[in-house]
Scaffold this motif. Structure first.
Motif, short mmCIF file in Angstrom:
data_model
loop_
_atom_site.label_atom_id
_atom_site.label_comp_id
_atom_site.label_asym_id
_atom_site.label_seq_id
_atom_site.Cartn_x
_atom_site.Cartn_y
_atom_site.Cartn_z
N CYS A 1 -0.07 -4.43 1.35
CA CYS A 1 1.05 -3.49 1.33
C CYS A 1 2.29 -4.19 1.89
O CYS A 1 2.23 -4.79 2.97
CB CYS A 1 0.71 -2.27 2.18
N CYS B 1 -0.26 2.73 -1.17
CA CYS B 1 -0.85 2.46 0.13
C CYS B 1 -1.05 3.80 0.82
O CYS B 1 -0.07 4.47 1.17
CB CYS B 1 0.05 1.55 0.96
N ARG C 1 4.71 -3.02 3.32
CA ARG C 1 5.21 -2.41 4.56
C ARG C 1 4.24 -2.61 5.72
O ARG C 1 4.65 -2.99 6.79
CB ARG C 1 5.48 -0.92 4.37
N CYS C 2 2.93 -2.38 5.49
CA CYS C 2 2.02 -2.45 6.63
C CYS C 2 1.01 -3.58 6.51
O CYS C 2 -0.04 -3.55 7.14
CB CYS C 2 1.34 -1.12 6.91
ZN LIG Z 1 1.28 0.55 3.68
#
Ligand SMILES: [Zn+2]
Ligand SMILES: [Zn+2]
Length: 964
Positions: A454, A438, A456-457
């Protein structure tokens, strides 16, 4: 069996036919019958770019011999074939092809290859990954099975229905699964580390793919001035251009010379950077000046030092082997130009203290021979220390037995010092690493399927970027023992054939492949991949030089099998293949074994032609008697096949008792030899038996009887003229001649079985010509008949007969002595009379019984027998053995001089022997310590020698008198 048997043995007429027959009927597919023992071996998968060479032929011959041997013992045998996608090799070939298509007018040669390669790399990037990989698949479809076709033609008894390719979808799934699981456990990581970089191939290569070469070079001593201007410290280096990336100077902490220097700082020459002097145990005080430069970005050891001292890492050489911006004024220079420039400038500035000659070990790319550059790079690595532990244990405990044993130590040394394995390659053809990046947050995702977002995001605005690199080819090969059998699914094959019984490979891939299979097997199957690992030898030329194109000493297996037949080449390899010794191979050896194949053919033809002359009903009886007993089926190994087990009852003549007893011994010797990979011994044993016992003695002995059977109707076949010994065994056939035929056919058939693993084609051909019952058993199993599937266990113990063996050998000695005497007397063409003398009445009786055969085979007219040792006399007295004398009557033609020198030789030899025995008897120690009966036996032996000596001397005197 009515077919005409060609007079001349021509392998080209029979081999392709049987090779096809074995494949078309899928004969080497193991049955599903789990009650039978099994034997399983997986082929070391040849590269799809491979063409069969002598090394393969040796490997495949050794494997095939063992597979066929186990199959003969009615085991359920699986030899699983397959090929490897060979990431880097295939990609290079396809690139070169692309280059060649673009530049077709270049004169082919080394220079053109380089140009095509470069052009192909450019085109690859231009057309992109998808198109290029498609092109590789196309190449694979068109060219990737060369080696398979060659193996088919050479008769490898593999199960083609189970052929695997390392990039098959099912196999790729296993690769993916292993990568993801190891990553989940933290055993695979991404990191910056020193790798071996090949600037020409444009990829990282593993330690094992680096070939070290000794090259003359120099050791440069360079002065690094202290920052405070008070003096300098001199370091020695073999790679002055890398000094531009130095971030420290290191000395050994115990080195008194540098006690004051540690902790001070020096100025890096040419660039003026200030760097510390540090102390580290790693520095060898005996190398150079005892002070070394530390270049963390270009040396794996320096990298380790930098880690523990927290030093910066400055990369001064890039992936094209050019100097980077960090190299200041040297930026853009090629690494070799940079070396000259740096040395030149150091000398100008008076900082070069000394230049010594030095032989350097240079790492080169196994694939393209370019000098590899150790450089800092971001790659995927596998942590090896933990994985190595169980793989060390199983070898130490013998759960994987490595043969020959010296390789065990080499293996363990390597495993104890194992380093992390760089598994990523900057190539396109291969298993793509299942990782995504990412770019928004820097997250790296490793997953079985393409991630949608992703973790995380969330849904990344620019999407996730897939890893470009593929895995080292050896990553997928390491899974071969279980991925080929269906893992990660729990398939029946996996349950049945893992662990494999055996693996055979060359030493060159012991670490690339052997060690890694053991590690992966322990990790994912929790069990060893195979129980034994046999390392085969190398095939070299007659002078034990490595075969190479440049030396022009390469023997091409396809050429020689074409010319001499596969069987002859296989046998030549087998009889040369002693464990632990490289093979000196030559055309002469193949020719010698082609002669052996001819011998087999001629013996077979003689037997078969005579069989055809037999009356129909006798042949029918033979076929029935040769039939395996119904219901027995494939006898378990060692139980003894019915057709040989019952032979003891039929072997009533001495010659039969002898040959069956020998057959048992030969079978045992071969079994033992093959069980410990002494292929040469097994081959020699059957060679000697077939040629020098079966053909030279047995066949010659029984010739009159089998001819007789052909001439008469079976009812009136006469009894054997001599040599018949009454036996109390039951179930004898009515006529001796039938017994002679039956035994001959049995022995011949058994010999074909024993030869079969080494010579599959000729034995298959001759075996089919023997009288056979309807192959009911084979048909019932849905198989066509083949010698390779016909049951052949060990010959029954009941035929062991040391007494008959000894008796027959005594007769052989007599015949040989008579032949030799005749030859020395120049009487080969005549049939003189002879006299045999012995005090052993049983021996005389034995000779009398077999008188007719002795006369015929020795070429004598008559024999008379005397119940005493023969008195020395002029001429032809010969000692057959310790108890028997022989005299040829032909006095007038005796060459007195030859006779005299023979007697003189005898006398000298006897005197030597007497001296030896005397010495022993005079030895106090011996008399005191040896058991009484040993001392007495020795005294007896001395008396015997003295008696023989007296006779020889007497005879010599007589000769002397006569001449006078
Ligand atoms: Zn990310
Ligand atoms: Zn290379």
């Amino acid at each position: 069996m009515e077919a005409e048997i060609p007079k001349v043995y021509s392998p080209e007429a029979i081999e392709p036919r049987w090779a096809r027959y074995w494949i078309d009927r899928a004969l080497y597919r193991p049955s599903d019958d789990v009650s039978r023992g099994r034997f399983c071996l997986l082929i070391p998968p040849p590269n799809i770019t491979g063409v069969l060479h002598m090394g393969h032929m040796l490997e495949h011959t050794e494997i095939d011999v063992l597979m066929r041997w186990h199959r003969m013992r009615s085991e359920n045998v699986l030899w699983l074939p397959g090929t490897d996608h060979a990431s880097i090799a295939t990609q290079m070939i396809v690139e070169r092809e692309l280059g060649r298509e673009a530049l077709p007018d270049l004169e082919p040669g080394h220079a053109a290859n380089s140009t095509w390669q470069r052009e192909g790399q450019r085109i690859r990037r231009e057309i992109g990954r998808e198109k290029f990989v498609e092109r590789c698949w196309k190449w694979k479809e068109e060219n990737g099975d060369t080696i398979r076709r060659q193996m088919e033609r050479l008769g490898a008894s593999v199960d083609w229905t189970r052929a695997r390719f390392t990039m098959d979808p099912a196999y790729s799934r296993a690769v993916l699964e292993v990568f993801v699981r190891l990553h989940e456990e933290g055993l695979i990581y991404r990191g910056k580390y020193i790798v071996n970089w090949c600037p020409r191939c444009g990829t990282a290569v593993s330690d094992l793919e680096v070939v070290h070469e000794e090259r003359p070079s120099h050791l440069w001593h360079i002065r690094y001035p202290f920052e405070d201007g008070a003096g300098h410290i001199t370091v020695a280096t073999t790679r002055p251009e890398t000094m531009l990336g130095d971030t420290a100077v290191a000395v050994n902490p115990s080195d008194e010379r540098y006690r004051e220097a540690v902790g001070r700082r020096v100025v890096l020459p040419l660039l003026g950077r200030v760097i510390p002097v540090i102390a580290d145990d790693f520095v060898d005080p005996k190398f150079g000046t005892g002070a070394v430069k530390v270049t963390p970005a270009h040396d794996p050891n320096d990298y380790e030092i930098a880690q523990s001292h927290n030093l910066p890492r400055v990369k001064v050489i890039d992936e094209q082997a050019r100097m980077t911006a960090e190299a200041g004024p040297y930026k853009g220079l090629d690494r070799h130009e940079a070396r000259n420039a740096v040395v030149h400038d150091l000398r100008e500035k008076g900082l070069l203290a000394k230049t010594e000659d030095y032989v350097l070990s240079v790492g080169t790319c196994q694939r393209c021979k370019t000098v590899v550059e150790p450089l800092l790079s971001t790659q995927w690595f596998m942590k090896m220390k933990l994985l190595a532990q169980p793989a060390i244990r199983v070898v130490e405990e013998g759960l994987v037995k490595i043969v020959p044993e010296n390789y065990k130590k080499i293996y363990l040394d390597w495993m104890y010092n194992i380093r992390d394995w760089c598994v990523s390659r900057q190539l396109w053809w291969g298993h793509r690493i299942p990782a995504w990046y990412c770019d928004a947050c820097g997250e790296v995702v490793v997953a079985r399927e393409t991630p949608a977002s992703c973790p995380r995001c969330g849904p990344a605005p620019a999407g996730l970027r897939a890893e470009e690199d593929v895995l080292d080819t050896w990553f997928s090969s390491a899974l071969w023992p279980f991925a080929t059998l269906g893992w990660p699914d729990q398939t029946p094959d996996l349950g049945r054939y893992y662990p494999n019984d055996l693996m055979i490979m060359g030493f060159d891939i012991l670490f690339f492949w052997g060690a890694r299979m053991i590690m992966m097997g322990m990790k994912f199957m929790n069990d060893v991949p195979f129980r034994e690992l046999y390392i085969h030898a190398l095939v070299r030329d007659a002078e034990r030089q490595k075969m190479s194109k440049t030396k022009g000493n390469v023997i091409d297996p396809l050429d020689v099998t074409e010319t001499y037949g596969t069987d002859a080449v296989r046998f030549a390899l087998g009889i040369s293949a002693a464990p632990g010794t490289d093979i000196a191979f030559s055309i002469d050896k193949i020719e010698a074994n082609r002669a052996f194949a001819n011998k087999i053919w001629n013996a077979g033809r003689f037997i078969l032609m005579n069989l055809q002359k037999l009356p129909e009903n006798l042949r029918g009886q033979l076929a029935a008697a040769l039939q395996p007993l119904p219901g027995l089926g494939f006898a378990p190994a060692g139980a003894g096949p019915p057709h040989l087990a019952s032979s003891a009852r039929l072997g009533q003549a001495l010659v039969d008792r002898w040959i069956f007893s020998r057959l048992l011994a030969v079978t045992r010797e071969m079994s033992e030899a093959l069980g410990s990979y002494r292929f040469h011994e097994a081959a020699y044993t059957i060679y000697h038996f077939f040629w020098h016992e079966f053909c030279d003695w047995y066949l010659e002995w029984v010739k009159p009887e089998i001819a007789q059977a052909g001439d008469r109707r079976p009812e009136v076949v006469g009894s054997r003229p001599a040599g018949s010994v009454p036996t109390s065994d039951v179930g004898l056939p009515s006529s001796d001649s039938f017994a002679a035929w039956l035994n001959l056919t049995r022995v011949f058939q058994a010999a074909l079985h024993l030869l079969h693993p080494f010579m599959p084609f000729i034995t298959e051909e001759l075996w089919h010509q023997l009288p056979h019952p309807e192959p009911a058993l084979s048909r019932a199993k849905g198989r066509e008949s083949s010698i390779s599937l016909a049951p052949f266990g060990l010959v029954s113990d009941r035929v062991a007969d040391p007494v008959s063996q000894r008796q027959f050998e005594t007769i052989q000695e007599l015949i040989v002595a008579a032949r030799n005497a005749k030859a020395e007397m120049g009487l080969q063409k005549q049939e003189p009379a002879a006299q045999v003398g012995s005090e052993d009445l049983r021996l005389l009786e034995l000779f009398r019984e077999h008188q007719q055969s002795i006369l015929r085979l020795a070429g004598l007219e008559a024999l008379n027998f005397t119940r005493e040792r023969l008195a020395p006399n002029v001429g032809s007295l010969r000692r057959v053995n310790a108890a028997v004398d022989l005299r040829i009557f032909h006095e007038e033609q005796v060459d007195v001089e030859a006779e005299r020198s023979r007697l003189e030789r005898d006398r000298d030899k006897l005197e030597q022997q007497m001296a030896q025995v005397r010495k022993q008897l005079d030895n106090e120690e011996f008399r005191r310590r040896a058991p009484q009966e040993v001392v007495r036996a020795t005294e007896h032996r001395y008396a015997e020698l003295a008696e023989r000596h007296r006779k020889v001397v007497e005879e010599l005197e007589r000769l002397g008198t006569r001449r006078a």
